[in-house]
Design an enzyme around this catalytic site. Structure first.
Site, PDB file in Angstrom:
ATOM      1  N   ASP A  69     -18.940 -28.707  -8.073  1.00 37.97           N
ATOM      2  CA  ASP A  69     -17.946 -29.698  -7.667  1.00 37.97           C
ATOM      3  C   ASP A  69     -16.521 -29.207  -8.244  1.00 37.97           C
ATOM      4  O   ASP A  69     -15.642 -29.874  -8.204  1.00 37.97           O
ATOM      5  CB  ASP A  69     -18.170 -31.090  -8.168  1.00 37.97           C
ATOM      6  CG  ASP A  69     -18.436 -31.078  -9.855  1.00 37.97           C
ATOM      7  OD1 ASP A  69     -18.437 -29.891 -10.079  1.00 37.97           O
ATOM      8  OD2 ASP A  69     -18.538 -32.226 -10.412  1.00 37.97           O
ATOM      9  N   HIS A 285      -9.440  -1.522  -3.344  1.00 40.34           N
ATOM     10  CA  HIS A 285      -9.377  -3.009  -4.067  1.00 40.34           C
ATOM     11  C   HIS A 285     -10.239  -3.456  -4.958  1.00 40.34           C
ATOM     12  O   HIS A 285     -10.862  -4.343  -4.875  1.00 40.34           O
ATOM     13  CB  HIS A 285      -9.141  -3.735  -2.837  1.00 40.34           C
ATOM     14  CG  HIS A 285      -8.012  -3.730  -2.085  1.00 40.34           C
ATOM     15  ND1 HIS A 285      -7.621  -4.593  -0.872  1.00 40.34           N
ATOM     16  CD2 HIS A 285      -6.963  -3.278  -2.249  1.00 40.34           C
ATOM     17  CE1 HIS A 285      -6.726  -4.376  -0.289  1.00 40.34           C
ATOM     18  NE2 HIS A 285      -5.901  -3.602  -1.208  1.00 40.34           N
ATOM     19  N   ASP A 302      -2.967  -1.934 -10.109  1.00 39.25           N
ATOM     20  CA  ASP A 302      -2.034  -2.471  -8.848  1.00 39.25           C
ATOM     21  C   ASP A 302      -1.923  -4.178  -9.193  1.00 39.25           C
ATOM     22  O   ASP A 302      -2.729  -4.536  -8.810  1.00 39.25           O
ATOM     23  CB  ASP A 302      -2.741  -2.183  -7.562  1.00 39.25           C
ATOM     24  CG  ASP A 302      -2.085  -2.647  -6.522  1.00 39.25           C
ATOM     25  OD1 ASP A 302      -1.245  -3.515  -6.512  1.00 39.25           O
ATOM     26  OD2 ASP A 302      -2.554  -2.187  -5.363  1.00 39.25           O
ATOM     27  N   ASP A 313       4.249  -6.462  -5.266  1.00 45.55           N
ATOM     28  CA  ASP A 313       3.057  -5.774  -5.081  1.00 45.55           C
ATOM     29  C   ASP A 313       3.495  -4.238  -5.655  1.00 45.55           C
ATOM     30  O   ASP A 313       3.916  -3.587  -5.231  1.00 45.55           O
ATOM     31  CB  ASP A 313       2.717  -5.915  -3.745  1.00 45.55           C
ATOM     32  CG  ASP A 313       1.488  -5.051  -3.352  1.00 45.55           C
ATOM     33  OD1 ASP A 313       0.601  -4.837  -4.343  1.00 45.55           O
ATOM     34  OD2 ASP A 313       0.989  -4.625  -2.237  1.00 45.55           O
ATOM     35  N   HIS A 385      -5.436   5.156   3.436  1.00 46.53           N
ATOM     36  CA  HIS A 385      -4.754   3.954   3.937  1.00 46.53           C
ATOM     37  C   HIS A 385      -3.422   3.970   4.362  1.00 46.53           C
ATOM     38  O   HIS A 385      -2.824   5.175   4.250  1.00 46.53           O
ATOM     39  CB  HIS A 385      -4.999   2.941   2.754  1.00 46.53           C
ATOM     40  CG  HIS A 385      -4.137   3.412   1.423  1.00 46.53           C
ATOM     41  ND1 HIS A 385      -2.895   3.562   1.321  1.00 46.53           N
ATOM     42  CD2 HIS A 385      -4.586   3.863   0.471  1.00 46.53           C
ATOM     43  CE1 HIS A 385      -2.497   3.962   0.016  1.00 46.53           C
ATOM     44  NE2 HIS A 385      -3.624   4.094  -0.440  1.00 46.53           N
ATOM     45  N   HIS A 389       3.528  -2.284   3.796  1.00 47.26           N
ATOM     46  CA  HIS A 389       3.380  -3.565   4.630  1.00 47.26           C
ATOM     47  C   HIS A 389       4.537  -4.622   4.057  1.00 47.26           C
ATOM     48  O   HIS A 389       5.172  -4.109   2.915  1.00 47.26           O
ATOM     49  CB  HIS A 389       2.016  -4.311   4.146  1.00 47.26           C
ATOM     50  CG  HIS A 389       1.830  -4.253   2.816  1.00 47.26           C
ATOM     51  ND1 HIS A 389       2.028  -5.214   1.989  1.00 47.26           N
ATOM     52  CD2 HIS A 389       1.054  -3.591   2.117  1.00 47.26           C
ATOM     53  CE1 HIS A 389       1.604  -4.899   0.971  1.00 47.26           C
ATOM     54  NE2 HIS A 389       1.040  -4.031   0.754  1.00 47.26           N
ATOM     55  N   HIS A 396       0.229  -9.425   1.923  1.00 50.64           N
ATOM     56  CA  HIS A 396       0.481  -8.575   3.126  1.00 50.64           C
ATOM     57  C   HIS A 396       1.044  -9.582   3.967  1.00 50.64           C
ATOM     58  O   HIS A 396       0.527 -10.205   4.543  1.00 50.64           O
ATOM     59  CB  HIS A 396      -0.944  -8.053   3.844  1.00 50.64           C
ATOM     60  CG  HIS A 396      -1.788  -7.219   2.902  1.00 50.64           C
ATOM     61  ND1 HIS A 396      -3.211  -6.938   2.639  1.00 50.64           N
ATOM     62  CD2 HIS A 396      -1.190  -6.163   1.814  1.00 50.64           C
ATOM     63  CE1 HIS A 396      -3.361  -6.339   1.598  1.00 50.64           C
ATOM     64  NE2 HIS A 396      -2.184  -5.880   1.048  1.00 50.64           N
ATOM     65  N   GLU A 413       3.707   2.718  -0.464  1.00 51.55           N
ATOM     66  CA  GLU A 413       2.587   3.001  -1.511  1.00 51.55           C
ATOM     67  C   GLU A 413       1.518   4.213  -1.226  1.00 51.55           C
ATOM     68  O   GLU A 413       0.458   4.078  -0.890  1.00 51.55           O
ATOM     69  CB  GLU A 413       1.748   1.834  -1.716  1.00 51.55           C
ATOM     70  CG  GLU A 413       1.346   1.048  -0.291  1.00 51.55           C
ATOM     71  CD  GLU A 413       0.428  -0.123  -0.617  1.00 51.55           C
ATOM     72  OE1 GLU A 413      -0.708  -0.116  -1.273  1.00 51.55           O
ATOM     73  OE2 GLU A 413       1.005  -1.245  -0.091  1.00 51.55           O
ATOM     74  N   TYR A 417      -6.914   9.814  -3.774  1.00 52.30           N
ATOM     75  CA  TYR A 417      -8.036   9.431  -4.089  1.00 52.30           C
ATOM     76  C   TYR A 417      -9.242  10.468  -4.197  1.00 52.30           C
ATOM     77  O   TYR A 417      -9.595  10.723  -3.041  1.00 52.30           O
ATOM     78  CB  TYR A 417      -8.561   8.110  -3.688  1.00 52.30           C
ATOM     79  CG  TYR A 417      -7.562   7.085  -3.673  1.00 52.30           C
ATOM     80  CD1 TYR A 417      -7.012   6.218  -4.513  1.00 52.30           C
ATOM     81  CD2 TYR A 417      -6.732   7.238  -2.335  1.00 52.30           C
ATOM     82  CE1 TYR A 417      -5.893   5.349  -4.606  1.00 52.30           C
ATOM     83  CE2 TYR A 417      -5.666   6.303  -2.161  1.00 52.30           C
ATOM     84  CZ  TYR A 417      -5.268   5.507  -3.350  1.00 52.30           C
ATOM     85  OH  TYR A 417      -4.216   4.703  -3.200  1.00 52.30           O
ATOM     86  N   ARG A 434      -1.989   6.226  -7.285  1.00 52.44           N
ATOM     87  CA  ARG A 434      -1.177   5.422  -6.356  1.00 52.44           C
ATOM     88  C   ARG A 434       0.090   5.025  -7.176  1.00 52.44           C
ATOM     89  O   ARG A 434       0.134   4.498  -8.219  1.00 52.44           O
ATOM     90  CB  ARG A 434      -1.976   3.975  -5.688  1.00 52.44           C
ATOM     91  CG  ARG A 434      -1.177   3.263  -4.681  1.00 52.44           C
ATOM     92  CD  ARG A 434      -1.812   2.133  -3.989  1.00 52.44           C
ATOM     93  NE  ARG A 434      -2.587   1.131  -4.562  1.00 52.44           N
ATOM     94  CZ  ARG A 434      -3.912   1.359  -4.731  1.00 52.44           C
ATOM     95  NH1 ARG A 434      -4.750   2.205  -4.418  1.00 52.44           N
ATOM     96  NH2 ARG A 434      -4.468  -0.017  -5.335  1.00 52.44           N
ATOM     97  N   GLU A 436       3.252   2.410  -5.993  1.00 54.41           N
ATOM     98  CA  GLU A 436       3.608   1.504  -5.023  1.00 54.41           C
ATOM     99  C   GLU A 436       4.949   0.837  -5.667  1.00 54.41           C
ATOM    100  O   GLU A 436       4.921   0.181  -6.613  1.00 54.41           O
ATOM    101  CB  GLU A 436       2.212   0.646  -4.786  1.00 54.41           C
ATOM    102  CG  GLU A 436       2.890  -0.581  -4.091  1.00 54.41           C
ATOM    103  CD  GLU A 436       1.669  -1.596  -3.637  1.00 54.41           C
ATOM    104  OE1 GLU A 436       0.671  -1.628  -4.368  1.00 54.41           O
ATOM    105  OE2 GLU A 436       1.736  -2.141  -2.637  1.00 54.41           O
TER     106      GLU A 436
HETATM  107  N1  GLY Z   1      -2.334  -4.982  -3.573  1.00 55.83           N
HETATM  108  C1  GLY Z   1      -2.653  -4.526  -2.391  1.00 55.83           C
HETATM  109  C2  GLY Z   1      -1.989  -3.535  -1.566  1.00 55.83           C
HETATM  110  O1  GLY Z   1      -1.333  -2.894  -2.284  1.00 55.83           O
HETATM  111  O2  GLY Z   1      -1.951  -3.884  -0.345  1.00 55.83           O
HETATM  112 MN    MN Z   2       0.356  -2.955  -1.204  1.00 58.40          MN
HETATM  113 MN    MN Z   3      -0.787  -2.982  -4.332  1.00 59.33          MN
END
Ligand code: GLY
Ligand code: MN
Ligand code: MN
Length: 486
Positions: A69, A285, A302, A313, A385, A389, A396, A413, A417, A434, A436
């Site tokens: 609940d 992710h 991240d 982000d 990727h 964005h 996003h 970003e 990898y 990465r 970003e």
């Molecule tokens: N943190 C998700 C991305 O970088 O898009």
């Molecule tokens: Mn991102």
């Molecule tokens: Mn990110």
């Protein structure tokens, strides 16, 4: 002093204490929320973009069960928040292109249906605005309870277009006949919508296009909140860099990041925090964050704070033992160079595709040079990727990534990898990088909003060598673990 004057002074003194207390209490709340003028402005901007004879219908997001609940912490539908400021569930906002007139001749151009006030429920889950609160706090004159929607005299067939997002799926609640499930169901009935017509609705495409065009350009007020979210996120990354050591766990680092966010007033994170050591960084992710010792390898973080609904982000990839190894350094430098190549292309009117190509070419050439890739066209193996964005109320955020325009805020970003067993020398295995950053597009270039956290190899290593206030945060071992002889 005469006695009456004494009373008068005493009275004034008591009054001033109570006012001080009142204003002090009010001061304990953030004073930088967006105001009702902001939301009214967004509705008007949307109305100008809507086609003639159209109406837009925006539902709240559903609540979701966390356990039995207990519900997940509720996150408002960003569109509902953007156009009204209403943050509660079980609600519906209707925006008309042309002003409407009710039977008494009163004119209105939007209607908000809210969840009804209910003292018993509010004792458990917190205050609800209700109709009066919404009228006063959000500045929307026409506010009704959700139960009034069913028989509300709106004939949707009078409009050439009924713009709405994909309809939310809620679970019926037999105790509440005006919850989101009922509102959506009544809307479907009013429009004769079947599941198929909802899925292939051209008005939904138009709704997403128009709201995307609005939301991707940030207003001055939104930029203020985004800047804050990004700066807080940078500060959290920096504090972790200063205190990091190989004995820490991924969860502990997540906790420290989020502690700094909250210390600075950010209510939450804009997405599940990703803290991946070594090979875990290859999972794009990764959110389990369960490794108990990060060891001496690279740590990919991240993590972005959400401040009054707006999210950063930001990713930093740092050596937990303080120094990048030769291989880590080579890969990191390549990602850094790719990011720099992308930055150079950014400005009002530029094509985002050019930034993507610049970053991708840099990484592809570099990986071939290092002998990791044989053929440039296989770049997707190690860089699977896109380059970035929009960010905003969604991490996003809505809006196409085509021509860049002034006052858009986007991420850049790139990443590389290399999981174990990749088809390259095993000295590269387990390296994941990465970087970003969040940038504001300007007339002639860009502003690096996340400039507060270092990206250059030497700057990162220098920061890691510094001390942090968190270094002295030590806890006693757990009694339960002592007893087990751990
Ligand atoms: N943190 C998700 C991305 O970088 O898009
Ligand atoms: Mn991102
Ligand atoms: Mn990110």
């Amino acid at each position: 002093m005469r006695i009456t004057s004494l009373y008068r002074h005493l009275f004034a003194f008591l009054f001033s204490i109570s006012t001080i207390q009142l204003s002090a209490q009010e001061d304990f709340l953030p004073n930088d929320y967006l105001g009702k003028e902001f939301y009214a402005g967004r509705r008007d901007a949307f109305r100008s973009a809507m086609p003639d004879s159209s109406v837009a219908v925006i539902f709240a997001y559903p609540t979701r069960t966390f356990s039995n609940d207990v519900e997940y912490i509720y996150h408002a539908n960003p569109d509902m928040y953007y156009f009204s400021g209403y943050k509660e569930p079980h609600a519906l906002l209707i925006i008309f292109k042309e002003a409407q007139t009710d039977t008494s001749g009163r004119s209105y151009k939007e209607i908000l249906f809210v969840q009804k006030k209910n003292p018993q429920a509010e004792q458990w889950t917190g205050k609800r605005l209700g109709t009066e609160g919404a009228r006063e706090k959000l500045g929307i004159p026409e506010v009704y309870n959700g139960a009034d929607f069913k028989n509300f005299p709106i004939d949707f067939s009078r409009f050439k277009k009924v713009l709405h997002d994909r309809l939310p799926a809620d679970i019926p609640n037999s105790n509440d006949k005006a919850d989101l499930y009922d509102l959506v169901d009544q809307f479907r009935q009013k429009l004769n919508l079947t599941d198929k017509s909802v899925q292939r609705n051209p008005d939904t495409r138009l709704y997403l296009e128009l709201t995307g065009k609005l939301r991707r350009i940030k207003t001055t007020e939104e930029l203020g909140l985004l800047r804050k979210a990004v700066e807080i996120s940078c500060q959290a990354h920096n504090e972790v860099m200063k205190t990091i050591h190989p004995g820490m766990s991924e969860l502990e680092i997540q906790g420290l990041q989020e502690y700094v966010h909250k210390k600075q007033g950010a209510e939450g994170v804009g997405y599940g925090s990703i803290v991946g050591s070594g090979e875990n960084g290859c999972v794009l992710h990764y959110m389990e964050n369960t490794k108990t010792k990060i060891g001496g390898s690279l740590l990919l973080m991240d993590v972005g704070a959400e401040y009054h609904g707006y999210t950063a982000d930001v990713t930093r990839t740092v050596p937990a033992d303080g120094k990048y190894s030769a291989e880590e350094r080579a890969i990191y430098q390549l990602v850094y160079d790719a990011q720099e190549a992308a930055f150079k292309t950014l400005k009002n009117g530029a094509k985002f595709a050019d930034a993507t190509i610049a970053a991708r070419e840099t990484i592809a050439d570099g990986l071939v040079k290092l002998g990791i890739l044989k053929d440039k066209k296989d770049i997707w193996t190690y860089y699977p990727h896109g380059l970035g964005h929009h960010i905003g109320l969604d991490v996003h955020d809505r809006g196409a990534m085509e021509t860049l325009l002034k006052d858009m805020v986007i991420t850049i970003e790139p990443g590389i990898y290399i999981p174990s067993n990749s088809d390259c020398d095993k000295k590269w295995w387990g390296i994941a990088v990465r970087i970003e950053d969040d940038v504001l597009i300007t007339e002639n270039g860009y502003e690096l909003l996340s400039r507060f956290s270092p990206r250059k190899i030497e700057d990162v290593e220098k920061l890691i060598s510094q001390k942090s206030a968190l270094d002295n945060f030590k806890l006693e071992p757990l009694q339960s673990e002592k007893k087990k002889g751990f």
